[in-house]
Design an enzyme around this catalytic site. Structure first.
Site, PDB file in Angstrom:
ATOM      1  N   TYR A 147       0.876  -1.175   0.000  1.00 55.04           N
ATOM      2  CA  TYR A 147       0.000   0.000   0.000  1.00 55.04           C
ATOM      3  C   TYR A 147       0.909   1.219   0.000  1.00 55.04           C
ATOM      4  CZ  TYR A 147      -3.959   2.939   1.581  1.00 55.04           C
ATOM      5  OH  TYR A 147      -4.913   3.908   1.709  1.00 55.04           O
TER       6      TYR A 147
ATOM      7  N   ARG B 140      -6.255  10.032 -10.754  1.00 58.02           N
ATOM      8  CA  ARG B 140      -5.566  10.800  -9.707  1.00 58.02           C
ATOM      9  C   ARG B 140      -4.999   9.817  -8.695  1.00 58.02           C
ATOM     10  NH1 ARG B 140      -5.523  12.438  -4.688  1.00 58.02           N
ATOM     11  NH2 ARG B 140      -7.193  10.941  -4.262  1.00 58.02           N
TER      12      ARG B 140
ATOM     13  N   LYS C 152      -5.197  -1.917  -2.144  1.00 60.85           N
ATOM     14  CA  LYS C 152      -6.299  -1.704  -1.192  1.00 60.85           C
ATOM     15  C   LYS C 152      -6.951  -3.029  -0.818  1.00 60.85           C
ATOM     16  CE  LYS C 152      -7.037   2.889  -0.728  1.00 60.85           C
ATOM     17  NZ  LYS C 152      -7.398   3.650   0.456  1.00 60.85           N
TER      18      LYS C 152
ATOM     19  N   GLU D 171     -11.925   4.673  -5.783  1.00 60.49           N
ATOM     20  CA  GLU D 171     -10.572   5.002  -5.336  1.00 60.49           C
ATOM     21  C   GLU D 171      -9.846   5.852  -6.371  1.00 60.49           C
ATOM     22  OE1 GLU D 171      -7.400   5.093  -2.741  1.00 60.49           O
ATOM     23  OE2 GLU D 171      -9.360   4.179  -2.388  1.00 60.49           O
ATOM     24  N   ASP D 172      -9.308   6.968  -5.923  1.00 61.89           N
ATOM     25  CA  ASP D 172      -8.426   7.821  -6.732  1.00 61.89           C
ATOM     26  C   ASP D 172      -9.039   8.265  -8.055  1.00 61.89           C
ATOM     27  OD1 ASP D 172      -6.615   7.862  -4.741  1.00 61.89           O
ATOM     28  OD2 ASP D 172      -5.150   6.555  -5.676  1.00 61.89           O
TER      29      ASP D 172
ATOM     30  N   ASP E 115     -13.380   6.265  -0.853  1.00 64.95           N
ATOM     31  CA  ASP E 115     -12.417   6.315   0.251  1.00 64.95           C
ATOM     32  C   ASP E 115     -11.676   7.641   0.320  1.00 64.95           C
ATOM     33  OD1 ASP E 115     -10.995   5.121   2.457  1.00 64.95           O
ATOM     34  OD2 ASP E 115      -9.263   5.011   1.142  1.00 64.95           O
ATOM     35  N   ASP E 116     -11.392   8.253  -0.823  1.00 65.08           N
ATOM     36  CA  ASP E 116     -10.669   9.520  -0.818  1.00 65.08           C
ATOM     37  C   ASP E 116     -11.497  10.614  -0.154  1.00 65.08           C
ATOM     38  OD1 ASP E 116      -8.448   8.542  -2.492  1.00 65.08           O
ATOM     39  OD2 ASP E 116     -10.022   8.365  -3.982  1.00 65.08           O
TER      40      ASP E 116
ATOM     41  N   ASN F 134      -0.240  11.946   0.436  1.00 69.02           N
ATOM     42  CA  ASN F 134       0.530  10.772   0.020  1.00 69.02           C
ATOM     43  C   ASN F 134       0.972  10.934  -1.422  1.00 69.02           C
ATOM     44  OD1 ASN F 134       0.418   8.994   2.326  1.00 69.02           O
ATOM     45  ND2 ASN F 134      -1.775   8.775   1.944  1.00 69.02           N
TER      46      ASN F 134
END
Length: 625
Positions: free
Chosen positions: A145, A198, A216, A287-288, A310-311, A466
């Protein structure tokens, strides 16, 4: 003949057990508390080399002699039968030796070499892979991760060896409903999906972003005990705007610019319809996705499907837990959170997600009415690449508009539209400086010096971006300028800082892995058809309360990742309980909604624990067609 006899004995034993349970309601209730994975033999169609080449079923040298005879493996393996512990011991010795040797020259980071070696094990033997990961989670979570997964995604076209997950692309429009049936699992509990637009703070990585979905889901298995045969990483490839990838002749994805507008929405709609048609009970984590789409897609699907982003929501929950922990670290009760002055650097999907969640938390503590909501909003100052966001900002992002400061208010504070981060910190004197900007080094010496004027007895710095290179500052920089009486948290892992004289500056990793596995597991086990704001809030408050008073007063506001399975168990139980309170719970397998509502808090925790998969080798039997 012996194979047939074994199967008859297994079947007879199971029938006898089911008859006994059906005649005894006490046993039936106890059965609800045991995982349905159980200790039953796993019946497989494969034998010989086919099973050795299947990572879902391969046990390597741990196949017993009975299984070797049953599955035609005798002579295909060394004669010594090894335990899983012996296998791991042998593997770890080899891993330590290979970590350096696997590097592609001095420029190849050691972390990427570790990823390669772990990935090879994943390709051969999933059970052993997850056993290694769980037993060494502190060391290997940063490999599978963040931060190493960012490096993996950047180099994924070169690292790709065998497919893992599914790829849906713009050229598959009209075909996705049939494509989902190409996946071999009849049951999927968890999907992590990305469009690669992203990835962490690294920008548009196109199809290579599937690495984040794989990473993940590794943590869903390791932390939440989701069965690895029931997880599915997904890449939706709608093109890329990364010019370097568009010109790279070995790039694995579509080499065309990204779809946009209604065409883009149509692809995502078709994907969601397809996966929920085949697997109606699946949970999909987005995600992203770039900020442009993250909120729109969340609002489009969250009341119809079991999904969350999640972001936006996971990052917000972890940040809320940290912010509440920072209040506790000041020696104050969490109910004082609405008094905190918070400067937020970053107005992307993560930043706005945190702002919305923090304002809701404050408003609930203040009475949860319109006045409380208005009062809570006044506690935030938001700074983006153009400076302080105010009502005077032209073409303001609609998602950021609720947090734009009023002109009269900022004039009284000696500020203006577009004021720099250092100016805002100097004038506001905040309790918390929260970074979600993806701009490494944004908390410069000037900004940190300005924070010395904070009115807080113990100011908090959250450098949450991150991967590591995007962190707004390092713990060494923060402690060296501000001294030891601060709280420091980051998104990626850093070492604690030796402050001398026996004092330690604790670096808290505010990583989403503390929450998203528990949110997913709790939603699965509750049977809730949606992931509500209340369930997310319950997860955040559970994490905030997890630390002891002694730990918090030392400046430790997030737990060690070595405790991740216990943390996830507690978070999932909190999510289940909230789903029950909100009357959203519909139950899971034998535990229906009515039985779920009867459980005490301790029984909910036990129910969660017993439904967490553990990497233990099953006993195999051959299933004849």
């Amino acid at each position: 003949m012996s194979n047939f006899s074994n199967q008859i004995r297994v079947s007879a034993a199971m029938i006898k057990r089911l008859r006994l349970m059906s005649s005894n309601p006490v046993l039936m209730r106890a059965r609800s508390f045991t995982t349905t994975e159980g200790d039953r033999p796993t019946m497989v169609h494969k034998r010989s080399l086919d099973i050795l080449h299947d990572p879902w079923f391969n046990k390597g040298t741990a196949f017993s002699m009975t299984e070797r005879d049953r599955l035609d493996l005798r002579g295909l393996l060394p004669p010594n039968v090894m335990s899983s512990e012996q296998q791991i011991e042998r593997y770890m010795v080899d891993l330590k030796r290979l970590e350096v040797q696997a590097r592609d020259g001095p420029s190849d980071p050691n972390a990427l070499a570790k990823w390669r070696i772990l990935n090879r094990l994943h390709d051969r033997n999933e059970t052993m892979y997850y056993k290694v990961l769980i037993n060494n989670i502190e060391e290997y979570a940063p490999i599978v991760y963040t931060p190493t997964v960012g490096l993996v995604c950047q180099n994924y076209s070169g690292l790709f060896r065998r497919p893992r997950g599914m790829y849906f692309s713009a050229v598959d429009r009209g075909e996705m409903m049939s494509m989902v049936y190409n996946w071999p699992a009849d049951q999927v509990d968890m999907i992590v999906v990305t469009d690669g637009s992203r990835i962490l703070g690294l920008g548009d990585l196109g199809v290579q972003g599937i690495g984040i979905a794989i990473g993940k889901l590794d943590l869903y298995v390791a932390a939440a005990g989701i069965n690895p045969q029931r997880v599915l990483p997904v890449m939706i490839d709608v093109g890329t705007n990364n010019e370097k990838l568009l010109k790279d002749h070995v790039y694995l994805g579509l080499q065309e610019h990204r779809l946009d507008g209604d065409e883009y929405i149509a692809v995502i709609d078709e994907f969601m319809n397809a996966v929920f048609t085949r697997w109606p009970n699946v949970i999909v984590q987005f995600e992203d996705f770039q900020s442009k789409w993250a909120f729109k897609l969340l609002q489009r699907y969250r009341n119809t499907y079991r999904m969350f982003n999640d972001d936006v929501q996971g990052t917000a929950g972890v940040a809320i837990a940290g912010l509440l922990g920072a209040v506790r670290a000041q020696g104050r009760p969490m109910i004082d959170f609405p008094k905190q002055k918070i400067v937020v650097a970053g107005a992307g999907s993560a930043g706005i997600g945190v702002l919305n969640a923090a304002r809701k938390t404050m408003a609930r503590m203040l009475g949860n009415n319109e006045s409380a909501f208005e009062s809570a909003g006044s506690q935030f100052w938001v700074v983006d690449a153009k400076g302080l966001i105010t009502e005077e900002r032209e073409n303001i992002d609609p998602d950021a508009r609720p947090f734009a400061k009023r002109v009269k208010e900022i004039n009284r504070q000696g500020l203006r539209e577009g004021a720099s981060l250092a100016e805002v910190v100097r004038e506001v004197k905040p309790d918390v400086l929260l970074g979600l900007s993806a701009v490494g080094g944004l908390f410069s010496k000037e900004v940190l010096e300005a924070l010395k004027g904070s009115t807080s007895t113990r100011p908090a710095i959250f450098a949450m971006s991150n991967p590591t290179k995007n962190a707004e500052c390092t713990p060494e920089e923060a402690f060296s300028i501000l001294g030891d009486n601060i709280i420091f948290a980051s998104g990626s892992p850093f070492n604690d800082v030796d402050l001398g004289n026996g004092h330690i500056g604790y670096c808290n990793q505010g990583n989403n892995m503390y929450l998203f596995p528990g949110i997913g597991l709790g939603t699965l086990l509750s049977g809730s058809r949606i992931v509500s704001d209340g369930m997310l809030q319950a997860a955040a408050e559970c994490l905030a309360a997890y630390m002891t008073e002694e730990e918090v007063l030392k400046g430790i506001i997030y737990p060690s990742t070595s405790r991740i399975r216990d943390i996830t168990k507690e978070v999932a139980a909190a999510v289940v309980k909230e789903a029950i309170v909100e009357d959203l719970a519909e139950g899971y397998r034998e535990m229906d909604a009515r039985e779920l509502r009867k459980l005490t808090q301790e029984e909910i925790v036990e129910f969660v624990k017993n439904n967490m998969w553990s990497p233990e080798y099953p006993t195999f039997g051959l299933k004849n067609d």
